[in-house]
Design a protein around this motif. Structure first.
Motif, PDB file in Angstrom:
ATOM      1  N   ILE A   1       0.860  -1.175   0.000  1.00 27.07           N
ATOM      2  CA  ILE A   1       0.000   0.000   0.000  1.00 27.07           C
ATOM      3  C   ILE A   1       0.902   1.232   0.000  1.00 27.07           C
ATOM      4  CG2 ILE A   1      -1.824   1.233   1.218  1.00 27.07           C
ATOM      5  CD1 ILE A   1      -2.102  -1.709   2.640  1.00 27.07           C
ATOM      6  N   GLU A   2       0.799   2.040  -1.046  1.00 23.40           N
ATOM      7  CA  GLU A   2       1.574   3.268  -1.148  1.00 23.40           C
ATOM      8  C   GLU A   2       0.597   4.435  -1.131  1.00 23.40           C
ATOM      9  OE1 GLU A   2       5.247   2.051  -3.957  1.00 23.40           O
ATOM     10  OE2 GLU A   2       3.243   1.878  -4.858  1.00 23.40           O
ATOM     11  N   ALA A   3       0.851   5.424  -0.285  1.00 27.40           N
ATOM     12  CA  ALA A   3      -0.066   6.554  -0.148  1.00 27.40           C
ATOM     13  C   ALA A   3       0.729   7.840   0.038  1.00 27.40           C
ATOM     14  CB  ALA A   3      -0.995   6.339   1.040  1.00 27.40           C
ATOM     15  N   GLY A   4       0.037   8.955  -0.261  1.00 29.00           N
ATOM     16  CA  GLY A   4       0.614  10.256   0.008  1.00 29.00           C
ATOM     17  C   GLY A   4       0.908  11.048  -1.244  1.00 29.00           C
ATOM     18  N   PHE A   5       1.117  12.340  -1.025  1.00 33.86           N
ATOM     19  CA  PHE A   5       1.447  13.244  -2.119  1.00 33.86           C
ATOM     20  C   PHE A   5       2.790  13.900  -1.834  1.00 33.86           C
ATOM     21  CE2 PHE A   5       1.160  17.531  -4.045  1.00 33.86           C
ATOM     22  CZ  PHE A   5       1.170  17.143  -5.366  1.00 33.86           C
ATOM     23  N   LEU A   6       2.863  14.708  -0.793  1.00 38.88           N
ATOM     24  CA  LEU A   6       4.136  15.317  -0.414  1.00 38.88           C
ATOM     25  C   LEU A   6       4.978  14.357   0.405  1.00 38.88           C
ATOM     26  CD1 LEU A   6       2.910  18.911   0.475  1.00 38.88           C
ATOM     27  CD2 LEU A   6       4.056  18.151  -1.607  1.00 38.88           C
TER      28      LEU A   6
END
Length: 129
Positions: A47-52
């Protein structure tokens, strides 16, 4: 032996609800900044998440104990849903991972179940310590 990728979801739409989603969309398209990507292999759930700030969580498939998918009326209209993955780490407490806004949540939970069925040990039951 290399891992085999069974399923990869594209970056998902977040389920914010009608009013919060409309407000966030007006504020620079914020629902689309915190995206997550789910990859299911024959060995693990990634699971990969995030923007910054990026976050990656790997769950070994053989440690998964339960997968629950839910869809509200609003989510069904959008074709998304939420998935709860419950896994254990040794003798420690159960770890719960919530995946929000997953496209085709039933298909994704079935892919996780198939990966778990392929990874489970065959033959007589043995105690794992």
């Amino acid at each position: 032996m290399a891992e085999t990728i069974l399923l990869t979801t594209h970056e998902t739409k977040r389920s914010y609800g009608l009013w919060r989603g409309a407000l966030a969309l007006l504020l620079l398209g914020l629902p689309f900044l915190g995206r997550q990507r789910i990859t299911i292999t024959d060995e693990r759930l990634i699971i990969e998440a995030g923007f910054l700030t990026k976050r990656r969580d790997d769950i070994e498939v053989f440690r998964i104990r339960d997968v629950v998918s839910t869809q509200s009326l609003w989510q069904r209209l959008l074709g998304i849903g939420d998935i709860v993955v419950k896994a254990v780490e040794g003798r420690g407490p159960e770890e719960v991972q919530l995946l929000k806004g997953v496209p085709d949540p039933v298909g994704v939970s079935e892919a996780i179940r198939r990966a778990w069925n392929q990874s489970r040990p065959r033959g007589p039951a043995t105690a794992v310590d």
